[in-house]
Structures are given as C-alpha cells and as structure tokens.
Design a protein around this motif. Sequence first.
Motif, PDB file in Angstrom:
ATOM      1  N   ARG A  59     -11.073  -3.901   3.118  1.00 20.84           N
ATOM      2  CA  ARG A  59     -10.300  -2.953   2.305  1.00 20.84           C
ATOM      3  C   ARG A  59      -9.523  -1.951   3.145  1.00 20.84           C
ATOM      4  O   ARG A  59      -8.533  -1.370   2.675  1.00 20.84           O
ATOM      5  CB  ARG A  59     -11.229  -2.214   1.349  1.00 20.84           C
ATOM      6  N   VAL A  60      -9.969  -1.697   4.389  1.00 24.72           N
ATOM      7  CA  VAL A  60      -9.296  -0.705   5.231  1.00 24.72           C
ATOM      8  C   VAL A  60      -8.481  -1.349   6.342  1.00 24.72           C
ATOM      9  O   VAL A  60      -7.876  -0.638   7.148  1.00 24.72           O
ATOM     10  CB  VAL A  60     -10.317   0.276   5.850  1.00 24.72           C
ATOM     11  N   LEU A  61      -8.435  -2.672   6.398  1.00 23.32           N
ATOM     12  CA  LEU A  61      -7.777  -3.332   7.515  1.00 23.32           C
ATOM     13  C   LEU A  61      -6.281  -3.012   7.596  1.00 23.32           C
ATOM     14  O   LEU A  61      -5.762  -2.833   8.713  1.00 23.32           O
ATOM     15  CB  LEU A  61      -8.000  -4.849   7.441  1.00 23.32           C
ATOM     16  N   PRO A  62      -5.537  -2.932   6.475  1.00 25.48           N
ATOM     17  CA  PRO A  62      -4.137  -2.515   6.606  1.00 25.48           C
ATOM     18  C   PRO A  62      -3.988  -1.122   7.236  1.00 25.48           C
ATOM     19  O   PRO A  62      -3.113  -0.898   8.076  1.00 25.48           O
ATOM     20  CB  PRO A  62      -3.635  -2.528   5.159  1.00 25.48           C
ATOM     21  N   LEU A  63      -4.860  -0.189   6.849  1.00 20.80           N
ATOM     22  CA  LEU A  63      -4.815   1.154   7.437  1.00 20.80           C
ATOM     23  C   LEU A  63      -5.165   1.108   8.919  1.00 20.80           C
ATOM     24  O   LEU A  63      -4.529   1.784   9.739  1.00 20.80           O
ATOM     25  CB  LEU A  63      -5.792   2.084   6.710  1.00 20.80           C
ATOM     26  N   ALA A  64      -6.171   0.308   9.274  1.00 17.45           N
ATOM     27  CA  ALA A  64      -6.554   0.179  10.681  1.00 17.45           C
ATOM     28  C   ALA A  64      -5.399  -0.389  11.493  1.00 17.45           C
ATOM     29  O   ALA A  64      -5.141   0.050  12.626  1.00 17.45           O
ATOM     30  CB  ALA A  64      -7.788  -0.714  10.809  1.00 17.45           C
ATOM     31  N   GLY A  65      -4.689  -1.373  10.935  1.00 18.89           N
ATOM     32  CA  GLY A  65      -3.544  -1.943  11.630  1.00 18.89           C
ATOM     33  C   GLY A  65      -2.470  -0.901  11.900  1.00 18.89           C
ATOM     34  O   GLY A  65      -1.889  -0.850  12.996  1.00 18.89           O
ATOM     35  N   ILE A  66      -2.218  -0.052  10.911  1.00 15.62           N
ATOM     36  CA  ILE A  66      -1.213   1.000  11.092  1.00 15.62           C
ATOM     37  C   ILE A  66      -1.639   1.981  12.178  1.00 15.62           C
ATOM     38  O   ILE A  66      -0.836   2.381  13.033  1.00 15.62           O
ATOM     39  CB  ILE A  66      -0.972   1.732   9.762  1.00 15.62           C
ATOM     40  N   VAL A  67      -2.913   2.375  12.176  1.00 14.00           N
ATOM     41  CA  VAL A  67      -3.410   3.285  13.212  1.00 14.00           C
ATOM     42  C   VAL A  67      -3.261   2.651  14.596  1.00 14.00           C
ATOM     43  O   VAL A  67      -2.831   3.304  15.555  1.00 14.00           O
ATOM     44  CB  VAL A  67      -4.877   3.658  12.944  1.00 14.00           C
ATOM     45  N   LEU A  68      -3.578   1.370  14.706  1.00 16.69           N
ATOM     46  CA  LEU A  68      -3.468   0.685  15.991  1.00 16.69           C
ATOM     47  C   LEU A  68      -2.020   0.523  16.436  1.00 16.69           C
ATOM     48  O   LEU A  68      -1.750   0.380  17.630  1.00 16.69           O
ATOM     49  CB  LEU A  68      -4.135  -0.690  15.907  1.00 16.69           C
ATOM     50  N   GLY A  69      -1.090   0.556  15.487  1.00 15.56           N
ATOM     51  CA  GLY A  69       0.315   0.443  15.852  1.00 15.56           C
ATOM     52  C   GLY A  69       0.974   1.754  16.216  1.00 15.56           C
ATOM     53  O   GLY A  69       2.084   1.762  16.769  1.00 15.56           O
ATOM     54  N   LEU A  70       0.308   2.877  15.929  1.00 13.86           N
ATOM     55  CA  LEU A  70       0.930   4.180  16.153  1.00 13.86           C
ATOM     56  C   LEU A  70       1.258   4.438  17.625  1.00 13.86           C
ATOM     57  O   LEU A  70       2.378   4.850  17.958  1.00 13.86           O
ATOM     58  CB  LEU A  70       0.017   5.289  15.624  1.00 13.86           C
ATOM     59  N   LEU A  71       0.300   4.219  18.517  1.00 15.99           N
ATOM     60  CA  LEU A  71       0.521   4.527  19.931  1.00 15.99           C
ATOM     61  C   LEU A  71       1.594   3.621  20.546  1.00 15.99           C
ATOM     62  O   LEU A  71       2.498   4.124  21.228  1.00 15.99           O
ATOM     63  CB  LEU A  71      -0.794   4.441  20.704  1.00 15.99           C
TER      64      LEU A  71
END
Length: 282
Positions: A59-71
């Motif tokens: 359920r949180v994987l899309p959010l995790a992907g966005i966080v990992l893409g930030l840097l």
Amino acid sequence: MSDQSEKAQTLSQNAWQRILIGILIDLARALRFYSRLPVPRLPWEQDPHALPDFRQLVRVLPLAGIVLGLLPAFVLVLALALDLGPWLAAILSVATATLTTGAFHEDGLADTADSFGGTTRERRLAIMKDSLIGSYGSSALILSFALRIGALATLASRVDSSAVFAAILVAAALSRMAGLVPLVFLPPARPDGASQAVGRPARESFWLAAGFAAGMALLMGMAVRLPSSGIGLMLMFSALSGWALMRLAARHIQGQTGDVAGAAQQVAEIAALIGLLIAIEP
C-alpha cells in the motif's frame, strides 16, 4: 446524545491515527528494505530491523518509490542549474540512485540475466543464487546504465527542470509497482527464498496501490505540464515491462524470486522514461 457524539468522534480520530501510524511504519520498513537511507526507528516500532511483510507494504510502495526518487531528481536538477550539461547531470543522477539503493535492483537484474541463460530450471535457480556475475549479467548492467543515462539526458534536453524532476519521481513509483507484478501473479520459485519470506501481496491490494500510483503519476505530470500521452505511455510501458518479466520468469523458472522483481523494476524504469520521450517532441 452529546456524549455519544464525542465518543464516536474520539473513536474515529483514534482509528485514523492507527491507520496513519501503520502507514508510517510500513513506509519506514519499505525504505529500509529498498535503500541504504538512514531511516530512524519510529516511536511505535517494536523491531525496526524486522523483515517487511509485503502483504502490508504494497500500500505504501508508490510513496516509497517517490521518496527514493527525490535525491536522484534533486541531483540532476542541481547539476543542470550548475550548467554541467544534461549528460553529466544524468550520470550523476543515476549514480545517486544506485548509491541510494545500494545497487539493490541492479543486483537482481544481473542475477536474472545470468540465470535465464541456464539450460534447466534447477541450473537457472542455482546461477541466480550465485554471487558471481557472468557475461549476461554484465551486459544487462551496462545496457541498463546506458539506457537510463541516455533517457534522462535526452529528457533534460527537451523539457525544463521541474518536468525532469517529476518524471524521475513518476518513473521511480511506477517501476516499483511493476517490480511487484511477478511477486503478485507467480508463486515463489524456491520454498526458502526471500520472496517467500516477505509474503505475497494480495491482488486486490496490488491493484489499489497500482491505481494510486497511476493517479499520482497523472497529477504530477499535469502539475509540470508533461503531455498526458507521455504519462499514459509511462503507465503502459512500465506495466508491460512487469508483465514481460513475469512471463519470462514463468517460462524459465516456473515462479518468481526477489531477483526477478529487481529486474522488472529496472526494465520498467527504462521503459517508462522512453515512453515519456516518445510523446515529447525534440
């Protein structure tokens, strides 16, 4: 009547707090699993080093992907602002992404490429478990880095920095969902593998998370004026990549492993970026 209303309101607030806490815990576990980021222990966690349960984590994987893409996205935009040029900016961004995840997905891609060159199912699984890298794996890594760097550099030469930033986040989110496709729709290839230990997400949960990821992709794309056709191609190409890796895994090892999921993520990220480029005029 007033007391009952206040009690119902308190219960509702407590329920929302529990949901929010659960999401934060799952997000922290997802980031620890997928990256080398120093995620602190949350006050509500009993064991921050526990193996994640993908039945909840989906359920949180899309959010995790966005966080990992930030840097990686920030590094690319900063390099462009320093006038380092699109190619060096793309290289720095991909290098940042690789360091952030500890080459987690790249390792899966290399192992999968090597293993699919085996002659039997048993041999393929043995190759996949081996830490050594062969010619197929080396070639897959070279192509993966070249394609991602080339796609980002080309994108940076066609659109402004905010659009590139958003595209990286969208590709990061969609590719993580594509990486789950083999885990959701195939049984584990090994009874003692990592994919068996982390659990299989329910299909209903996966589709809900995939719909959420698609919605976020559309909103972010609209916010920076990326073409809707480009976002549509990102969605379609990343989904097809996950499906293709699933079919290859079903054919070669009659199941899925964590390495196959990593390979699906890499291919889906490349496919999503190329899909966006097709819709953007030079």
